[in-house]
Design an enzyme around this catalytic site. Structure first.
Site, short mmCIF file in Angstrom:
data_model
loop_
_atom_site.label_atom_id
_atom_site.label_comp_id
_atom_site.label_asym_id
_atom_site.label_seq_id
_atom_site.Cartn_x
_atom_site.Cartn_y
_atom_site.Cartn_z
N SER A 230 61.19 31.24 35.74
CA SER A 230 59.64 31.01 35.33
C SER A 230 59.72 29.63 35.04
O SER A 230 60.12 29.32 33.73
CB SER A 230 58.66 32.27 34.24
OG SER A 230 58.71 31.44 33.21
N ASP A 231 58.33 28.78 35.30
CA ASP A 231 57.95 27.54 34.39
C ASP A 231 57.68 27.75 32.39
O ASP A 231 57.39 29.57 33.10
CB ASP A 231 57.58 26.67 34.97
CG ASP A 231 56.85 25.34 34.46
OD1 ASP A 231 57.97 24.85 33.79
OD2 ASP A 231 56.62 24.69 35.44
N TRP A 232 57.75 27.39 31.59
CA TRP A 232 57.78 27.72 30.63
C TRP A 232 56.36 28.12 30.38
O TRP A 232 55.25 27.46 30.31
CB TRP A 232 57.82 26.54 29.44
CG TRP A 232 59.71 26.10 29.45
CD1 TRP A 232 59.84 26.34 28.04
CD2 TRP A 232 60.52 26.65 30.19
NE1 TRP A 232 61.42 26.08 27.79
CE2 TRP A 232 61.91 26.57 29.35
CE3 TRP A 232 60.75 26.99 30.93
CZ2 TRP A 232 63.69 26.32 29.56
CZ3 TRP A 232 62.06 27.27 31.86
CH2 TRP A 232 63.07 27.00 30.86
#
Length: 845
Positions: A230-232
């Site tokens: 995932s993106d953060w």
């Protein structure tokens, strides 16, 4: 995909068999901000990740361990050279190994849908083929060092406004032909080991939950066997993310997994097989990067590429990326022997913006400004004079930095005031995403930036606090501010990357010094120790009108004037979309006044993406320099003085005016951003709207052209200023022969100029039976599209031949599946989209 060896597969399965459910789930989220937890029982080391894409920052957001800073991704794409992108990737793989990083969070292969996109500079191009080819080279280069890449942001993450929640509403055809195409090509041709899932939703489904695209397309249809991270903070729903195909949820804090995911498995909402497949992919990643005992690395040390000189690579990419957009009188290259005086003008000439903002930020060991580069290149030949001209900053101040500041340091103290950690700072900006090694975050009670300011001029010096929370700012025994700075955005990432500012004034006489301290009390917890504060500075400045008048005079007295204009992180950065394509401040006025004072005015545009250039027809030359990396000044001097040729070609269309752009909107309405234009973005959209009124130039006229295409009266009101693929050089080319069939094109060109040069041969395909259904864009095709390209180098008088493959996808559209459209196609060999040199016809059955 790159297959695992039998030894790697056996190690993965053996490790998986030893794990209980709780351990499996723990492996799927970060143990902190940048790494996955180790599992010593199975020989699994912690897997460390780092932001890219222009350098490897490592796990510290500080200058303690400097990073090479390459030119921005758009600049890399402007080279139109996948081999050079591969060399850049090799350098970054080398840097990652040096810093103990296993996974580089790059490249960004979203498209330039709108020039207002906030991360436009971090993406390669408006064209999916050019994006894919540069991305393929980059990924191959990084992974040759046994370092994983994560191709991002999957998918349609082409805007920043409401990026955490908004849904891009995209047709299946546009998804397949444009937005998914670079990911597909990189997965198939470069065997990327990772993909990053985006913040946004697509057609109503958050990408981290999107089983149709993550499981169905990426893992199923394309056979991707790597990890999806995932993106953060993008992962939010425990069950939907696990069942949707996500493998790793980052970072540690705010992860929706952990105990919640264990419970979801036990109550039957998530199958054990789903968890096993996720863990298998993490172990596969570990085996590839050398983090799993018993599994041989995919690339052992003896098989890695030889070392790359980072400074030389940064300089070479910048030279090759600079786009000479206009040179009507042939002023460039400058003859250094004929120059007695050179005026260098502009705030960015002295303090160049060499990289974009946000998560792409790295901290290079040094930055060579345009002024410093020209000073070094012309030490005894010409007198250089400098004028500030106009301030591009209309809001926040730049961080404190030498030469006015010395001894910049950061200090962590406990509740008694005792120092627990101290480090030097390159500038007044201090950020940590987690505590340095050996520092207990719970013991830290305050963070302090200190430094000595020595005034070069007398007057009111402006100091600035950037951050969130309570701060105390002192200078000597004066308290300049003691209070709280409140957030101005509800986007967590934006608040961290671009925090609000509080200013204070300090009176100092010329030559006087003051010891400045910026202190912030903090309360930190293990696993979420994030610190971000900056000490900004601006010296006393003359009145804006006086600065402009000074620039005029300096220009008037010089043989040539070089003006550097551009954007700042206030208007172009991650976290927000741009609101205008106009240059900030009074930079346009500066150029006009300097050009009126000296007709030999060269303008260097230091911006990561298109800006309006209303004065472009009134200056002697325009050089587009992007964000050119740490060696900016040296590379600029090389190109201006003819040591190297400007090698760039535009990877994206530059408009005359913002209002002319066919696709602009980056602002969702009601949480939705409709991609109503379908497959018509970039030059595809411009060509749909614009009918050029100029008759085709002859081959001889085109070969001799040194000005910008379609300039002045040669252009309709809404044609772009500079078309896709445009870029001039220091020699001329004649296109001699073109042969083509359904699978390849062969083009022979000859260097008709007086110096060795490089030509980018661009191949466009155009259906002769155009299907211009203007009222139904989903049912029509672009008038033409980039089908391939190749670079050739030749000495004066020499010819060179390029052979360019045309894949089957050239002739296909998506209609529930890939369908070949038969018929006749015109194949164009071109110097740019607007400068076709040779044509041929092929028939596709």
């Amino acid at each position: 995909m790159t297959e695992l060896s039998s030894a790697q597969q056996e190690a993965v399965e053996a490790a998986l068999a030893q794990l209980d459910l709780e351990t499996k789930v723990a492996m799927l989220s970060g143990k902190d901000l940048w790494s996955l937890p180790p599992v010593p029982a199975i020989g699994l080391a912690s897997i460390v990740m780092s932001d890219g894409p222009v350098g490897v920052r490592g796990t510290e957001w500080s200058a303690e361990d400097p990073s090479i800073a390459l030119p921005s991704p758009t600049a890399l794409a402007a080279t139109w050279d996948p081999a050079l992108a591969k060399e850049a990737g090799r350098l970054l793989g080398q840097e990652a190994r040096r810093k103990g990083v296993h996974v580089l969070l790059a490249p960004t292969v979203n498209l330039h849908r709108s020039p207002l996109g906030g991360r436009h500079f971090e993406c390669y191009s408006e064209d999916p083929l050019l994006t894919a080819e540069i991305g393929i080279g980059y990924v191959k280069g990084v992974q040759e060092h046994g370092v994983a890449t994560t191709v991002k942001h999957f998918v349609a993450n082409d805007f920043e406004t409401e990026r955490f929640t908004a849904s891009a509403q995209v047709s299946d055809r546009a998804l397949r032909e444009l937005y998914l195409a670079p990911f597909e090509a990189i997965v198939h041709k470069a065997s990327a080991w990772g993909v990053m899932s985006a913040y946004n939703a697509v057609n109503g489904v958050s990408m981290t939950d999107n089983a149709e695209l993550q499981r169905g397309v990426l893992k199923g249809e394309w056979g991707f066997d790597g990890v999806i991270v995932s993106d953060w903070l993008a992962a939010r729903d425990t069950v939907a993310t696990a069942n949707g195909g996500l493998d790793i949820a980052m970072p540690a804090f705010a992860s929706p997994w952990g105990d919640k995911l264990v419970a979801a498995v036990r109550n039957g909402e998530v199958a054990v097989d789903v968890i096993d497949e996720q863990v298998r992919r993490v172990l596969r990643l570990a085996a590839r990067v050398g983090a799993l005992a018993g599994a041989p690395e995919s690339v052992p040390p003896a098989s890695r590429p030889p070392a790359v000189d980072g400074q030389e690579m940064a300089r070479e990419i910048a030279r090759r990326a600079f786009v000479l957009a206009a040179n009507p009188g042939g002023i460039l290259p400058l003859d250094a022997s004929a120059l007695s005086s050179v005026a260098v003008i502009g705030a960015l000439a002295k303090d160049a913006r060499v990289l974009g903002g946000g998560s792409a930020t790295v901290f290079p060991e040094h930055v060579i400004s345009p002024l410093a580069g020209l000073t070094a290149a012309l030490p005894d030949r010409a007198a250089l004079s400098y004028a500030f001209g106009a301030d591009p900053r209309t809001g926040k101040l730049a961080p404190a930095m030498p030469p006015q500041w010395s001894g910049l340091r950061a200090r962590f103290a406990d509740a008694t005031g005792a120092t627990r950690y101290e480090t030097t700072l390159a500038t007044g900006r201090a950020r940590w995403m987690h505590m340095p090694e050996g520092v207990d975050p719970e013991a830290i009670a305050s963070v302090e930036i200190t430094g000595r300011l020595t005034a070069e001029v007398g007057g009111q010096h402006q100091l600035a606090i950037r951050g969130l929370g309570k701060f105390t700012l002192t200078a000597g025994d004066q308290t300049l501010f003691d209070g709280a700075v409140q957030p101005d955005s509800d986007d967590i990432a934006t608040s961290f990357l671009s925090p609000p500012e509080q200013r204070a004034a300090l009176a100092l006489a010329a030559g006087d010094s003051a010891d400045v301290s910026l202190r912030q009390p903090v309360s930190l917890a293990r696993g979420s120790a994030v610190i971000s504060l900056s000490l900004g500075y601006a010296p006393p400045m003359a009145a804006p009108d006086d600065l402009l008048a000074e620039a005029e005079q300096v220009a008037r007295d010089a043989d040539v004037a070089i003006v550097v204009v551009g954007t700042t992180e206030e208007v172009e950065s991650e976290g927000f979309d741009r609101t205008t394509l106009a240059l900030p401040g009074r930079q346009d006025e500066l150029v006009r006044r300097v050009a009126a004072a000296n007709p030999r005015t060269i303008v260097v545009v230091n911006a990561g993406s298109p800006v309006e250039l209303p004065w472009a027809d009134d200056v002697a030359a325009v050089l587009l320099a992007w964000f050119p990396g740490q060696e900016a000044g040296h590379a600029l001097a090389d190109v201006l003085l003819g040591v190297a040729e400007p090698g760039g070609r535009l990877p994206t269309t530059w408009p005359v005016r913002e209002a002319d752009c066919p696709v602009l909107s980056t602002t969702p309405a009601g949480g939705l951003l409709p991609y109503e234009e379908g497959v018509f973005i970039g030059y595809r959209a411009w060509e749909r709207r614009v009918r050029e009124v100029v008759p085709p130039a002859s081959t001889a006229e085109r070969s001799a052209r040194t000005d910008s295409p379609r300039s002045g009266a040669d252009r309709t009101a809404v044609a772009p200023r500079y078309p896709f693929g445009h870029g001039l050089g220091y020699t001329t080319w004649e296109y001699e022969r073109l042969t083509a069939d359904h699978g390849s094109v062969t083009v022979t060109v000859r260097n008709t100029g007086s110096r060795t040069g490089r030509e980018v041969v661009q191949i466009y395909a155009a259906p002769l039976a155009a299907d211009e259904a203007h009222d139904k864009p989903q049912e029509s095709r672009p008038r033409r599209w980039l089908a391939g390209f190749a670079s050739v180098i030749a000495s004066p008088g020499e010819s060179a031949t390029a052979v360019i493959d045309l894949p089957e996808r050239t002739w296909q559209v998506w209609a529930g599946g890939w369908r070949t459209i038969s018929g006749e196609y015109r194949i164009e060999a071109a110097h740019s989209l607007a400068d076709t040199r040779l044509e041929a016809t092929v028939t596709i059955a």
